[in-house]
Design an enzyme around this catalytic site. Structure first.
Site, PDB file in Angstrom:
ATOM      1  N   GLY A   1       2.207 -19.199 -34.050  1.00 45.63           N
ATOM      2  CA  GLY A   1       1.832 -17.931 -33.449  1.00 45.63           C
ATOM      3  C   GLY A   1       0.328 -17.749 -33.307  1.00 45.63           C
ATOM      4  O   GLY A   1      -0.135 -16.702 -32.835  1.00 45.63           O
TER       5      GLY A   1
ATOM      6  N   ILE B   1      -5.069 -19.594 -29.338  1.00 43.32           N
ATOM      7  CA  ILE B   1      -6.174 -20.501 -29.068  1.00 43.32           C
ATOM      8  C   ILE B   1      -6.896 -20.011 -27.810  1.00 43.32           C
ATOM      9  O   ILE B   1      -6.252 -19.788 -26.778  1.00 43.32           O
ATOM     10  CB  ILE B   1      -5.678 -21.966 -28.929  1.00 43.32           C
ATOM     11  CG1 ILE B   1      -6.819 -22.890 -28.507  1.00 43.32           C
ATOM     12  CG2 ILE B   1      -4.497 -22.083 -27.996  1.00 43.32           C
ATOM     13  CD1 ILE B   1      -6.425 -24.372 -28.543  1.00 43.32           C
ATOM     14  N   PRO B   2      -8.208 -19.809 -27.896  1.00 48.01           N
ATOM     15  CA  PRO B   2      -8.936 -19.301 -26.728  1.00 48.01           C
ATOM     16  C   PRO B   2      -8.732 -20.174 -25.496  1.00 48.01           C
ATOM     17  O   PRO B   2      -8.702 -21.402 -25.571  1.00 48.01           O
ATOM     18  CB  PRO B   2     -10.395 -19.323 -27.193  1.00 48.01           C
ATOM     19  CG  PRO B   2     -10.311 -19.171 -28.680  1.00 48.01           C
ATOM     20  CD  PRO B   2      -9.078 -19.944 -29.069  1.00 48.01           C
TER      21      PRO B   2
ATOM     22  N   GLY C   1     -12.721 -23.647 -23.662  1.00 48.84           N
ATOM     23  CA  GLY C   1     -13.475 -24.220 -24.768  1.00 48.84           C
ATOM     24  C   GLY C   1     -14.786 -24.801 -24.296  1.00 48.84           C
ATOM     25  O   GLY C   1     -15.003 -25.003 -23.101  1.00 48.84           O
TER      26      GLY C   1
ATOM     27  N   GLY D   1     -16.800 -28.050 -24.188  1.00 53.39           N
ATOM     28  CA  GLY D   1     -16.773 -29.494 -24.375  1.00 53.39           C
ATOM     29  C   GLY D   1     -18.074 -29.963 -25.000  1.00 53.39           C
ATOM     30  O   GLY D   1     -19.145 -29.410 -24.715  1.00 53.39           O
TER      31      GLY D   1
ATOM     32  N   ASP E   1     -14.722 -27.808 -28.859  1.00 50.70           N
ATOM     33  CA  ASP E   1     -13.971 -29.063 -28.854  1.00 50.70           C
ATOM     34  C   ASP E   1     -14.888 -30.203 -29.293  1.00 50.70           C
ATOM     35  O   ASP E   1     -15.778 -30.614 -28.551  1.00 50.70           O
ATOM     36  CB  ASP E   1     -13.418 -29.343 -27.456  1.00 50.70           C
ATOM     37  CG  ASP E   1     -12.568 -30.596 -27.412  1.00 50.70           C
ATOM     38  OD1 ASP E   1     -11.376 -30.503 -27.747  1.00 50.70           O
ATOM     39  OD2 ASP E   1     -13.097 -31.670 -27.060  1.00 50.70           O
TER      40      ASP E   1
ATOM     41  N   TYR F   1     -18.343 -38.512 -30.631  1.00 47.95           N
ATOM     42  CA  TYR F   1     -19.418 -37.918 -29.840  1.00 47.95           C
ATOM     43  C   TYR F   1     -20.760 -37.935 -30.590  1.00 47.95           C
ATOM     44  O   TYR F   1     -21.801 -37.648 -29.997  1.00 47.95           O
ATOM     45  CB  TYR F   1     -19.081 -36.478 -29.452  1.00 47.95           C
ATOM     46  CG  TYR F   1     -17.806 -36.300 -28.674  1.00 47.95           C
ATOM     47  CD1 TYR F   1     -17.169 -37.376 -28.033  1.00 47.95           C
ATOM     48  CD2 TYR F   1     -17.208 -35.047 -28.565  1.00 47.95           C
ATOM     49  CE1 TYR F   1     -15.989 -37.196 -27.340  1.00 47.95           C
ATOM     50  CE2 TYR F   1     -16.029 -34.861 -27.858  1.00 47.95           C
ATOM     51  CZ  TYR F   1     -15.424 -35.935 -27.261  1.00 47.95           C
ATOM     52  OH  TYR F   1     -14.250 -35.749 -26.571  1.00 47.95           O
TER      53      TYR F   1
ATOM     54  N   LYS G   1     -11.391 -34.784 -33.770  1.00 43.21           N
ATOM     55  CA  LYS G   1     -10.558 -35.881 -33.282  1.00 43.21           C
ATOM     56  C   LYS G   1     -10.795 -37.146 -34.102  1.00 43.21           C
ATOM     57  O   LYS G   1     -11.933 -37.470 -34.450  1.00 43.21           O
ATOM     58  CB  LYS G   1     -10.849 -36.182 -31.805  1.00 43.21           C
ATOM     59  CG  LYS G   1     -10.676 -35.005 -30.874  1.00 43.21           C
ATOM     60  CD  LYS G   1     -10.819 -35.433 -29.415  1.00 43.21           C
ATOM     61  CE  LYS G   1     -10.985 -34.232 -28.502  1.00 43.21           C
ATOM     62  NZ  LYS G   1     -12.336 -33.672 -28.535  1.00 43.21           N
TER      63      LYS G   1
ATOM     64  N   HIS H   1      -7.356 -39.185 -31.072  1.00 37.18           N
ATOM     65  CA  HIS H   1      -8.118 -39.201 -29.822  1.00 37.18           C
ATOM     66  C   HIS H   1      -7.468 -40.094 -28.759  1.00 37.18           C
ATOM     67  O   HIS H   1      -7.376 -39.720 -27.593  1.00 37.18           O
ATOM     68  CB  HIS H   1      -9.542 -39.673 -30.121  1.00 37.18           C
ATOM     69  CG  HIS H   1     -10.565 -39.183 -29.158  1.00 37.18           C
ATOM     70  ND1 HIS H   1     -11.871 -38.923 -29.520  1.00 37.18           N
ATOM     71  CD2 HIS H   1     -10.500 -38.899 -27.837  1.00 37.18           C
ATOM     72  CE1 HIS H   1     -12.549 -38.506 -28.471  1.00 37.18           C
ATOM     73  NE2 HIS H   1     -11.742 -38.487 -27.433  1.00 37.18           N
TER      74      HIS H   1
END
Length: 331
Positions: free
Chosen positions: A14, A17-18, A21, A23, A51, A56, A85, A116
């Protein structure tokens, strides 16, 4: 000010989640401090969904920004949605990788943790399209499930609220849903008007899996290794250009409105404050009409941009083998 803010609801918990996002993949060219500054600005103007990913190489810098924002009272932890990830070279060391990301981000828990890629096939940073790992191999479901079991444990322990996958296909998802004790809540996948992945999207809808779409604008700044001569450009499509002109907006805004209209969550990347602001405005202002949505639904070119050449194994024919295009997992 935004007139509304889209959200998606996670079926299993429930949680909301916006619906857009930030990146944080700088396509091998963005300095981590610059990405962190972009995240800081995004939080300041109202973004709440960040995210992230270990590969990265900017989680420490982003973590500092998140904690500065929380310490200053600009946002609470409960308002944020932070995704991490698992990178490919850590499929056998899930807990170690997760705890490192959690520590780098300076958080007590993650809202979402994704595998990922479904292969443990590694490529070095800044590699070109010819890079191949001698240890690369095709998808092996039994091995993937060993990785997934550790994500389930992290979920049981409350270290992560939701777990999911990225860069999957329908045949792989069918096996995962068959064997998982805790089903994936989210699939992160390439989604933009010229690559709509309708079969995979339908599968997710049927199984209450939220879709997060990367490359929502057609990723014009993606790494050179992911560019091929036959690629098309979403933001130059006549349908999108005409729609943008009629509304007096940039074609990027139309791409993002289309994502929201189709029920998936775009995670555009930009270092420019003007673009970060415009992206938020696009999804929180007047949505597409049903007619506009249908027009864009009709311009799918099946143009995959992130092809994954660098994950190929010895004996693979080409990048198509990664994506099970004949409905069966390629061995």
């Amino acid at each position: 000010m935004a007139s509304y803010h889209p959200y998606q609801t996670i079926a299993s918990t429930g949680a909301r989640i916006p619906g857009i996002g930030v990146g944080t993949f700088g396509s091998d060219h963005a300095d981590p401090q610059d990405v962190a500054a972009a995240v800081a600005y995004a939080i300041e103007i109202g973004y709440r969904h960040i995210d992230c990913a270990a590969v990265y190489n900017n989680e420490k810098e982003i973590g500092r920004i998140l904690n500065l924002a929380m310490d200053a009272g600009r946002v609470s932890r409960e308002e944020l949605w932070v995704t991490g990830k698992l990178w490919n070279d850590m499929h056998s060391s899930v807990r170690e990788a997760f705890m490192r990301s959690l520590g780098d981000l300076g958080l007590d828990y993650l809202d979402l943790y994704l595998v990922h890629w479904p292969f443990p096939n590694y490529h070095p940073p800044f590699c070109d399209v010819s890079s191949r790992s001698p240890h690369a191999r095709p998808y092996i479901h039994e091995n993937f499930m060993q990785t997934w079991r550790i994500l389930e444990e992290l979920r049981d322990e409350g270290l992560v609220k939701h777990i999911g996958v990225s860069n999957m296909t329908v045949p792989k998802m069918e096996l995962l849903l068959r064997d998982a004790r805790i089903k994936p809540d989210v699939l992160e996948m390439e989604l933009h008007p010229h690559f709509q992945q309708k079969a995979l999207s339908d599968y997710c809808r049927e199984h209450d899996i939220v879709r997060i779409g990367y490359c929502p604008l057609g990723s014009p700044s993606r790494p050179e290794r992911d560019k091929t001569p036959e690629d098309t450009v979403d933001m130059e499509d006549p349908v999108i250009v005409a729609m943008a002109r009629a509304r007096g907006v940039h074609p990027a805004a139309i791409c993002l409105k289309w994502a929201v209209a189709n029920g998936h969550i775009p995670i555009p990347f930009s270092l420019k404050e003007k673009n970060i602001n415009a992206n938020l405005e696009a999804v929180t202002s007047a949505p597409l009409t049903e007619e506009e949505k249908k027009l864009i639904d009709g311009i799918d070119r099946n143009c995959r941009l992130i092809k994954g050449h660098v994950f190929l194994w010895e004996g693979a024919t080409d990048w198509h083998d990664l994506w099970d295009e004949n409905g069966e997992i390629t061995r």
